[in-house]
Design an enzyme around this catalytic site. Structure first.
Site, PDB file in Angstrom:
ATOM      1  N   CYS A 137       0.909  -1.228  -0.004  1.00 26.74           N
ATOM      2  CA  CYS A 137       0.015   0.092   0.124  1.00 26.74           C
ATOM      3  C   CYS A 137       0.723   1.080   0.126  1.00 26.74           C
ATOM      4  CB  CYS A 137      -0.829  -0.042   1.227  1.00 26.74           C
ATOM      5  SG  CYS A 137      -2.113  -1.231   1.026  1.00 26.74           S
ATOM      6  N   HIS A 374      -9.530   2.572  -2.573  1.00 30.82           N
ATOM      7  CA  HIS A 374      -8.125   2.467  -2.170  1.00 30.82           C
ATOM      8  C   HIS A 374      -7.559   1.401  -3.383  1.00 30.82           C
ATOM      9  CE1 HIS A 374      -4.619   1.157  -0.254  1.00 30.82           C
ATOM     10  NE2 HIS A 374      -5.079   0.334   0.625  1.00 30.82           N
TER      11      HIS A 374
END
Length: 422
Positions: A137, A374
């Site tokens: 991430c 996301h």
């Protein structure tokens, strides 16, 4: 400031499309290439304005590596054509920017170096290489740090850096014919929880209530709705496949209190977990001499840290504190904070650890990933694009500081302190 100091002079992104929806048919290079083209267009405009401002002044020293040998670099597809004679470096036309590398974060793509594929798809030409970064991430932010480091190390040619993820087209991975969702983040003998389970465990460990998580998600959606309606995303977005805005904004806000817990007796819900998305975010990083007087962001300090892989959601907290220490900047001086909101519990745990109130207006002022979505490998770069819009496009004065950060699967964190220059 050194004339070789790297400056982010352009920052763009796609709208984030929820996995399986509007952008689901686009491969990673089809997401990234239009954003690369748009960001380069912004960089040309910025360099043109700076070039005009110095046209009647003595030429600034520009590193010769910023131009190709004959003063001409490979142009993007729309600018291909015969080149004229070389120009003095201080009047270098922006369409002649010689991009040294395209560095993109990506977590779950098809392999085959998506950054290089995207560079070719954007029309940068066969001589422009690409590098794909996988720090989960934090990949998109890590890619931008790599671009800055390369320029600081002495190769002063401009770079494109960011991240891209197509969760919708991620290939099925298997071992011995058995499909699996993700590769291990830690070896045997170490905790390696699924990210949803890890967020639930973090909420329990820190005593973060369901009510706090619901309120945090509701606040993210409310801020994103206000920003969208006020047009604060407009200049950073590159529309794709008919999608003109992040499609998850506001979707869960009205039903947060009615959603069931994801685990028996737990506090996490689908509404306090981000929606996985498809998207890309890109920056253009150039040495200060090439940027001239163009506004942008410089990197004041950064950190990549490790933490307990059992609670990976806390990783952004020590990364933020370390980056601030390296930048020699107190948290009170930071005007804008962008933390990748993978889960409300994770964001709250980070804010608690760094001593920032959960409703602090500096934090994800226009909403975060809980509202926007996301796209794993792009989200770290999205945080820099957001700071660019909030601080540079928003007219913040030179010297204004911001910080971007992400917690990372496997027990890591990454953060970067940036400063406005004008």
């Amino acid at each position: 400031m050194s004339h070789t100091e790297p400056v982010i002079i352009a920052a763009r992104r796609t709208p984030i499309g929820t996995r399986g929806r509007a952008l689901s048919h686009l491969r990673v290079e089809e997401l990234a290439a239009p954003v690369i083209v748009a960001a380069l267009g912004d960089a040309r405009a910025a360099v043109s304005a700076a070039s005009l401002s110095v046209a009647s002044s003595p030429p600034a020293e520009l590193p010769s590596a910023a131009l190709s040998a004959d003063g001409v670099s490979t142009r993007i597809a729309s600018d291909r054509g015969a080149a004229g004679p070389a120009e003095p470096p201080h009047r270098a036309r922006p369409e002649k920017l010689n991009i040294a590398d395209v560095i993109l974060g990506n977590c779950m793509g098809p392999g085959g170096n998506p950054a290089r594929v995207a560079a070719l798809a954007a029309g940068l030409g066969v001589h422009t290489p690409g590098e794909t970064v996988d720090r989960q991430c934090g990949s998109g932010l890590a890619a931008i740090l790599d671009a800055v480091a390369a320029i600081r190390a002495g190769d002063s040619r401009p770079r494109i850096a960011g991240g891209v993820e197509s969760a919708s087209t991620a290939p099925v991975r298997s071992m011995d014919g058995i499909a699996y969702d993700r590769a291990p983040f830690a070896p045997a003998g170490f905790p390696d929880p699924d990210m949803v389970r890890a967020a639930e465990d973090l909420a329990a460990a820190d005593g973060i209530s369901r009510a706090r998580q619901d309120a945090h998600a509701a606040r993210s959606h409310a801020r994103a709705l206000a920003a969208r309606d006020a047009g604060r995303f407009r200049e950073e977005l590159v529309s794709l496949a008919g999608l003109e805005a992040d499609d998850a904004i506001g979707g869960a806000a009205a039903i947060l209190g009615r959603l069931p817990a994801l685990f028996p007796g737990g506090s996490l819900t689908a509404g306090t977990s981000t929606r996985i998305g498809d998207g890309a975010a890109v920056t253009v990083v150039v040495p200060r001499a090439l940027a001239g007087g163009a506004p942008g962001l410089i990197l004041r300090g950064h950190a990549v840290v490790g933490c307990d892989p059992a609670l990976p959601g806390i990783g952004a907290a020590p990364a933020i504190l370390a980056a601030l220490e390296r930048a020699d900047v107190p948290l009170a001086r930071i005007a804008g904070i962008e933390i990748v909101e993978a889960f409300a519990a994770q964001s709250l745990a980070v804010l608690d650890r760094i001593g920032v109130d959960e409703d602090d207006p500096r934090v994800c002022a226009d909403g975060g990933a809980l509202a926007l979505g996301h796209p794993w490998g792009a989200s770290g770069a999205v945080s820099i694009v957001r700071l660019f819009s909030r601080l540079v496009r928003g007219g913040a004065p030179a010297g204004t500081l911001g910080i971007a950060a992400a917690s990372i699967g496997g027990g890591m964190g990454v953060a970067a302190v940036v400063e406005v220059v004008r």
